[in-house]
Structure formats: structure tokens, C-alpha cells
Design a protein around this motif. Structure first.
Motif, PDB file in Angstrom:
ATOM      1  N   GLU A  79       0.873  -1.241  -0.037  1.00 19.25           N
ATOM      2  CA  GLU A  79      -0.015   0.148   0.063  1.00 19.25           C
ATOM      3  C   GLU A  79       0.824   1.112  -0.104  1.00 19.25           C
ATOM      4  O   GLU A  79       1.751   1.571   0.828  1.00 19.25           O
ATOM      5  CB  GLU A  79      -0.827  -0.020   1.155  1.00 19.25           C
ATOM      6  CG  GLU A  79      -1.969   1.083   1.115  1.00 19.25           C
ATOM      7  CD  GLU A  79      -2.725   1.171   2.581  1.00 19.25           C
ATOM      8  OE1 GLU A  79      -3.145   2.083   2.916  1.00 19.25           O
ATOM      9  OE2 GLU A  79      -3.339  -0.121   2.828  1.00 19.25           O
ATOM     10  N   ILE A  80       0.701   2.220  -1.039  1.00 26.16           N
ATOM     11  CA  ILE A  80       1.318   3.456  -1.081  1.00 26.16           C
ATOM     12  C   ILE A  80       0.674   4.477  -0.387  1.00 26.16           C
ATOM     13  O   ILE A  80       1.212   5.295   0.156  1.00 26.16           O
ATOM     14  CB  ILE A  80       1.642   3.677  -2.624  1.00 26.16           C
ATOM     15  CG1 ILE A  80       2.350   2.481  -3.248  1.00 26.16           C
ATOM     16  CG2 ILE A  80       2.366   5.167  -2.727  1.00 26.16           C
ATOM     17  CD1 ILE A  80       3.856   2.333  -2.706  1.00 26.16           C
ATOM     18  N   ALA A  81      -0.548   4.542  -0.761  1.00 26.27           N
ATOM     19  CA  ALA A  81      -1.249   5.664  -0.048  1.00 26.27           C
ATOM     20  C   ALA A  81      -3.148   5.157   0.044  1.00 26.27           C
ATOM     21  O   ALA A  81      -3.489   4.636  -0.543  1.00 26.27           O
ATOM     22  CB  ALA A  81      -1.400   6.905  -0.891  1.00 26.27           C
ATOM     23  N   THR A  82      -3.645   5.893   1.003  1.00 17.78           N
ATOM     24  CA  THR A  82      -5.096   5.859   1.164  1.00 17.78           C
ATOM     25  C   THR A  82      -5.741   7.388   0.743  1.00 17.78           C
ATOM     26  O   THR A  82      -5.328   8.169   1.230  1.00 17.78           O
ATOM     27  CB  THR A  82      -5.550   5.533   2.386  1.00 17.78           C
ATOM     28  OG1 THR A  82      -4.834   4.381   2.676  1.00 17.78           O
ATOM     29  CG2 THR A  82      -7.070   5.432   2.434  1.00 17.78           C
ATOM     30  N   LEU A  83      -6.131   7.218  -0.502  1.00 21.10           N
ATOM     31  CA  LEU A  83      -6.908   8.473  -1.033  1.00 21.10           C
ATOM     32  C   LEU A  83      -8.326   8.960  -0.393  1.00 21.10           C
ATOM     33  O   LEU A  83      -8.352  10.168  -0.109  1.00 21.10           O
ATOM     34  CB  LEU A  83      -7.015   8.622  -2.657  1.00 21.10           C
ATOM     35  CG  LEU A  83      -5.764   8.407  -3.352  1.00 21.10           C
ATOM     36  CD1 LEU A  83      -6.145   8.471  -4.649  1.00 21.10           C
ATOM     37  CD2 LEU A  83      -4.662   9.076  -2.708  1.00 21.10           C
ATOM     38  N   VAL A  84      -9.078   7.753   0.020  1.00 20.53           N
ATOM     39  CA  VAL A  84     -10.406   8.356   0.558  1.00 20.53           C
ATOM     40  C   VAL A  84     -10.577   6.903   1.357  1.00 20.53           C
ATOM     41  O   VAL A  84     -10.471   5.824   1.136  1.00 20.53           O
ATOM     42  CB  VAL A  84     -11.452   8.000  -0.740  1.00 20.53           C
ATOM     43  CG1 VAL A  84     -12.865   8.228  -0.033  1.00 20.53           C
ATOM     44  CG2 VAL A  84     -11.130   9.179  -1.659  1.00 20.53           C
ATOM     45  N   ASP A  85     -11.233   7.357   2.541  1.00 19.45           N
ATOM     46  CA  ASP A  85     -11.580   6.514   3.451  1.00 19.45           C
ATOM     47  C   ASP A  85     -12.611   6.907   4.406  1.00 19.45           C
ATOM     48  O   ASP A  85     -12.287   7.603   5.489  1.00 19.45           O
ATOM     49  CB  ASP A  85     -10.440   5.789   4.435  1.00 19.45           C
ATOM     50  CG  ASP A  85     -10.619   4.642   5.242  1.00 19.45           C
ATOM     51  OD1 ASP A  85     -11.679   4.059   4.776  1.00 19.45           O
ATOM     52  OD2 ASP A  85     -10.028   4.499   6.214  1.00 19.45           O
ATOM     53  N   GLU A  86     -13.849   7.030   3.818  1.00 25.49           N
ATOM     54  CA  GLU A  86     -15.038   7.735   4.810  1.00 25.49           C
ATOM     55  C   GLU A  86     -16.330   7.297   3.933  1.00 25.49           C
ATOM     56  O   GLU A  86     -16.419   6.764   2.827  1.00 25.49           O
ATOM     57  CB  GLU A  86     -14.898   9.215   4.491  1.00 25.49           C
ATOM     58  CG  GLU A  86     -14.975   9.668   3.076  1.00 25.49           C
ATOM     59  CD  GLU A  86     -14.471  11.209   2.880  1.00 25.49           C
ATOM     60  OE1 GLU A  86     -13.843  11.690   3.810  1.00 25.49           O
ATOM     61  OE2 GLU A  86     -14.755  11.815   1.811  1.00 25.49           O
ATOM     62  N   PHE A  87     -17.435   7.743   4.668  1.00 24.72           N
ATOM     63  CA  PHE A  87     -18.814   7.385   4.167  1.00 24.72           C
ATOM     64  C   PHE A  87     -18.984   8.741   3.282  1.00 24.72           C
ATOM     65  O   PHE A  87     -18.592   9.714   3.581  1.00 24.72           O
ATOM     66  CB  PHE A  87     -19.973   7.570   5.144  1.00 24.72           C
ATOM     67  CG  PHE A  87     -21.175   7.309   4.805  1.00 24.72           C
ATOM     68  CD1 PHE A  87     -21.828   6.154   4.675  1.00 24.72           C
ATOM     69  CD2 PHE A  87     -21.901   8.561   4.263  1.00 24.72           C
ATOM     70  CE1 PHE A  87     -22.786   5.785   4.205  1.00 24.72           C
ATOM     71  CE2 PHE A  87     -23.353   8.242   4.126  1.00 24.72           C
ATOM     72  CZ  PHE A  87     -23.733   7.150   3.785  1.00 24.72           C
ATOM     73  N   ARG A  88     -19.600   8.163   2.111  1.00 23.84           N
ATOM     74  CA  ARG A  88     -19.942   9.047   1.036  1.00 23.84           C
ATOM     75  C   ARG A  88     -21.312   8.974   0.414  1.00 23.84           C
ATOM     76  O   ARG A  88     -21.855   7.751   0.370  1.00 23.84           O
ATOM     77  CB  ARG A  88     -18.736   9.072  -0.297  1.00 23.84           C
ATOM     78  CG  ARG A  88     -17.624  10.037   0.226  1.00 23.84           C
ATOM     79  CD  ARG A  88     -16.750  10.430  -0.889  1.00 23.84           C
ATOM     80  NE  ARG A  88     -15.586  10.785  -0.396  1.00 23.84           N
ATOM     81  CZ  ARG A  88     -14.843  11.511  -1.201  1.00 23.84           C
ATOM     82  NH1 ARG A  88     -15.162  11.817  -2.663  1.00 23.84           N
ATOM     83  NH2 ARG A  88     -13.677  12.163  -0.807  1.00 23.84           N
ATOM     84  N   GLU A  89     -22.211   9.829   0.034  1.00 24.77           N
ATOM     85  CA  GLU A  89     -23.387   9.489  -0.418  1.00 24.77           C
ATOM     86  C   GLU A  89     -23.226   9.291  -1.972  1.00 24.77           C
ATOM     87  O   GLU A  89     -22.220   9.307  -2.416  1.00 24.77           O
ATOM     88  CB  GLU A  89     -24.268  11.001  -0.496  1.00 24.77           C
ATOM     89  CG  GLU A  89     -24.671  11.585   1.008  1.00 24.77           C
ATOM     90  CD  GLU A  89     -25.438  10.602   1.759  1.00 24.77           C
ATOM     91  OE1 GLU A  89     -26.229   9.875   1.142  1.00 24.77           O
ATOM     92  OE2 GLU A  89     -25.471  10.595   2.954  1.00 24.77           O
TER      93      GLU A  89
END
Length: 132
Positions: A79-89
Motif C-alpha cells: 500500500e502506497i497511499a489511502t486517498l479516500v476512507d470515509e462515508f460518501r453519499e
């Protein structure tokens, strides 16, 4: 919410596609285009540009709200990076990689990378290439 139409005339197809939905709030009318292309399926799009230097855009869509994760991996699966880690509609989204604040572009070696989107049981992975 009110829909505006031409009185006394039938709307043709192009007029329907150009119709605007009027939202009334505090006695002020504003207009926003109606989305005639509702999202019906998950999709992870190819990054653009590809190959890239120094940044690229990653776009995706989801027909449902849920926890969304986008991670970047090297060819060895690290794993190099986490760009998104969240709840989204539900909706269409775009993010830049690497973002200018991370400094990752300076340390990232040229090569092939993978980005993966996870939303619930949906998983999609695509390949991208970074060239210095």
C-alpha cells in the motif's frame, strides 16, 4: 419544488432534456439542471492522464451511499497511499493523486501502480503508470 413548462404547447424531446428544476426557498427561485443520467451502477474510471507526471485524476461513481475507500498499491501489492476512507453519499467523485500537499510525487519512483475502489461488496482495480 415546481416544474416550469411552456403553457399551451407540447414540449419536444430536446426541450424536456433542457428543462430546469426550480427550487423555491425564501420566496427566491433558483434553477439547477435536472440530472437525466441517474447513477445506476458502480464504476471506477481510468485515471487521466495516464501515464502521468506529476498528478492524475481518479474518478468513480456509486449508486448508493456507503463507506468508500480508494487505495494505491505498487506492483508488489504494498500500500502506497489511502486517498479516500470515509462515508460518501451516492454520486460521482474525483480526486487527485498525488495531491500537492503530500510530497509523495517527489519520492514516488517511476513505474506501474494500481488503484482500488471498495464500496461495500463492490471492488474494482485499475492500473496506472507514473513517469518522472
Amino acid at each position: 419544488v415546481a416544474f416550469v413548462y411552456k403553457a399551451g404547447n407540447t414540449l419536444n424531446t430536446s426541450e424536456i432534456q433542457q428543462a430546469e428544476k426550480w427550487m423555491l426557498s425564501d420566496s427566491t427561485a433558483t434553477s439547477t439542471p435536472i440530472d437525466f443520467n441517474p447513477i445506476t451502477e458502480f464504476e471506477l474510471y481510468q485515471n487521466y492522464p495516464n501515464p502521468f507526471n506529476p498528478t492524475t485524476k481518479i474518478s468513480w461513481q456509486s449508486p448508493i451511499g456507503g463507506w468508500q475507500t480508494i487505495k494505491i498499491y505498487d506492483v508488489l501489492g504494498n500500500e502506497i497511499a489511502t486517498l479516500v476512507d470515509e462515508f460518501r453519499e451516492a454520486g460521482r467523485y474525483e480526486i487527485e493523486f498525488p495531491n500537492g500537499e503530500s510530497g509523495l510525487a517527489l519520492s514516488l519512483p517511476s513505474g506501474v501502480y494500481f488503484y482500488q475502489l471498495r464500496i461495500g461488496n463492490f471492488i474494482s482495480t485499475r492500473k496506472m503508470q507514473f513517469i518522472k
